[in-house]
Design an enzyme around this catalytic site. Structure first.
Site, PDB file in Angstrom:
ATOM      1  N   LYS A 203       0.830  -1.211   0.000  1.00  0.00           N
ATOM      2  CA  LYS A 203       0.000   0.000   0.000  1.00  0.00           C
ATOM      3  C   LYS A 203       0.872   1.272   0.000  1.00  0.00           C
ATOM      4  O   LYS A 203       2.088   1.186   0.178  1.00  0.00           O
ATOM      5  CB  LYS A 203      -0.942  -0.023   1.203  1.00  0.00           C
ATOM      6  CG  LYS A 203      -1.889  -1.230   1.221  1.00  0.00           C
ATOM      7  CD  LYS A 203      -2.948  -1.171   0.132  1.00  0.00           C
ATOM      8  CE  LYS A 203      -3.609  -2.512  -0.117  1.00  0.00           C
ATOM      9  NZ  LYS A 203      -4.557  -2.927   0.897  1.00  0.00           N
TER      10      LYS A 203
HETATM   11  C1  PLP Z   1      -5.564  -3.751   1.458  1.00  0.00           C
HETATM   12  C2  PLP Z   1      -7.000  -3.451   1.483  1.00  0.00           C
HETATM   13  C3  PLP Z   1      -7.801  -3.732   2.590  1.00  0.00           C
HETATM   14  C4  PLP Z   1      -7.298  -4.489   3.781  1.00  0.00           C
HETATM   15  O1  PLP Z   1      -6.177  -3.960   4.374  1.00  0.00           O
HETATM   16  P1  PLP Z   1      -5.239  -4.902   5.284  1.00  0.00           P
HETATM   17  O2  PLP Z   1      -4.298  -3.925   5.892  1.00  0.00           O
HETATM   18  O3  PLP Z   1      -4.569  -5.870   4.380  1.00  0.00           O
HETATM   19  O4  PLP Z   1      -6.119  -5.559   6.282  1.00  0.00           O
HETATM   20  C5  PLP Z   1      -9.128  -3.341   2.538  1.00  0.00           C
HETATM   21  N1  PLP Z   1      -9.647  -2.739   1.465  1.00  0.00           N
HETATM   22  C6  PLP Z   1      -8.917  -2.471   0.382  1.00  0.00           C
HETATM   23  C7  PLP Z   1      -9.547  -1.775  -0.777  1.00  0.00           C
HETATM   24  C8  PLP Z   1      -7.577  -2.837   0.340  1.00  0.00           C
HETATM   25  O5  PLP Z   1      -6.855  -2.591  -0.761  1.00  0.00           O
END
Ligand code: PLP
Length: 404
Positions: A203
């Protein structure tokens, strides 16, 4: 090069030719500096590994970065989404409208609270939730709409806000892709009543695992701070400072705490958001210029009232101009060591939702059709220009080969 060598280099890797790269270029990855590592080391040498001063410091810096009043740190984007559903008071019988073109956690968070996710279709160009279709899904049980800034492009927040206000329901933003983006000059993180982020290594910033919720309401923020600590009425540090041992538990909570180790990394990474977002936009510009010349590849639609964070760079294949399907193109690119990916399998097509909520084929036809033709290309700030060239060369090599 002699003609035999030229031929060798153009032969697809999947058919025994030379791959474009010798090692796999992933679709996304973290970037850590020595400074980041030193910040983590400082915490390791300090008194507080968790629930210490870095948590509030990270929350304050994050809130200030997006321009929100409150920020609540939790240990994943999923925990951020669940905490949001808890803060809204979602209970059994409540419906929450979610896009189907998202990661499963968006919908799962509703189910954690025993609510019902109602899947909504997307716009065929941007793959963002379609406000017209949102309105069609509203019933007297609807409590909230979750907008996902798919790929890093903000949704139609003015329209979604208008719908939410008219029906007196809450607007939540799953902004896990979109830290650093803007909508009509307003920062992601301030666009909905509750806004959630993830700090997974793929991310926009990384803490390992981690998440954040931003909001204007102190009351909601405090609810979520309680939830992350078993819904206790005081935390470990507060008790230590007061020399007290007593705590109450008024609701069922979880351990969603983010440690000081993670928060120190987050604080350090947060300083890079603007530079990294600019770099990804630069890469996107290169990709856009290339794909404008190619008939069989269409980048996602770009809205003109936003700045895009480009967590993902997604292309849609024009399958009628190609002799093979997306699966074959995917395999051929992977063989070239171009780490393409697919975001996402529409959530309503997952076995769990089919079984438990009776969803399935035909519920969101645009997302289902789009799913068959999307590919995410490598996109992260530390990609070198040569990496970008490799992706472009790989796409040209594979797409030209399979073009009708
Ligand atoms: C990555 C992601 C999540 C979940 O995040 P985590 O930190 O992996 O729990 C939720 N929604 C979207 C759109 C994502 O890309």
């Amino acid at each position: 090069m002699n003609s035999q060598l030229v031929e060798q280099s153009e032969k697809l890797a999947i058919e025994g030719g030379m791959p474009i790269r010798s090692t796999l270029l992933p679709y996304a990855r973290q970037f850590l500096s020595e400074e980041d590592i030193e910040e983590v080391n400082k915490v390791l040498r300090s008194d507080w590994l968790t629930t210490g001063p870095k948590v509030e410091e990270f929350e304050k810096a994050f809130a200030s970065f997006v321009g929100a009043k409150e920020a609540v740190a939790v240990n994943s984007g999923t925990a951020a989404l669940h905490s949001s559903m808890f803060a809204l008071g979602i209970v059994e019988g409540d419906e929450v409208i979610v896009p189907t073109m998202t990661f499963a956690a968006t919908a799962n968070a509703v189910v954690f609270q025993k609510g019902t996710p109602v899947f909504c279709d997307c716009d065929p160009q941007t793959l963002l939730i379609d406000p017209v279709k949102v309105e069609e899904k509203i019933t007297d049980k609807t409590k909230a709409i979750v907008a996902v800034d798919y790929a890093g492009q903000p949704c139609e927040y003015d329209e979604l806000r208008e719908i939410a206000d008219r029906h007196k329901i809450t607007l939540v933003s799953d902004a896990c892709h979109a830290l650093g983006a803007n909508y009509k000059g307003r920062a992601v993180g301030t666009l909905a009543d509750l806004n959630t982020f993830s700090f997974h290594p793929v991310k926009p910033i990384a803490t390992g695992e981690g998440g954040m919720i931003t909001c204007e309401s102190y009351e909601s923020a405090e609810k979520m701070r309680r939830l992350r600590n078993h819904c206790l009425t005081s935390d470990h540090r507060e008790r230590q400072e007061k020399g007290a041992w007593h705590y109450g538990m008024e609701d069922l909570g979880y351990n969603y705490r983010l440690s000081d180790i993670h928060c120190a990394l987050g604080l350090s990474q947060l300083k890079k958001v603007n530079d990294w977002t600019n770099r990804r936009r630069e890469i996107a510009k290169k990709y856009n210029q290339t794909f404008a010349q190619m008939d069989s590849v269409t980048p996602l639609g770009l809205r003109d009232d936003v700045t895009h964070a480009y967590h993902l760079y997604v292309i849609q294949l024009e399958l009628d101009k190609l002799s093979v399907d997306r699966g074959e193109i995917f395999k051929a690119l992977r063989a070239e060591n171009i780490g393409v990916n697919v975001h996402y399998i529409p959530v309503h097509m997952q076995e769990f939702y089919k079984r438990e909520f009776g969803t399935g084929e035909g519920l969101c036809p645009i997302a289902e059709q789009s799913y068959e033709r999307i590919l995410s290309l490598p996109m992260f700030a530390s990609m070198k220009d040569e990496d970008v060239e490799d992706v472009i060369e790989g796409i040209e090599k594979v797409i030209n080969y399979y073009s009708k």
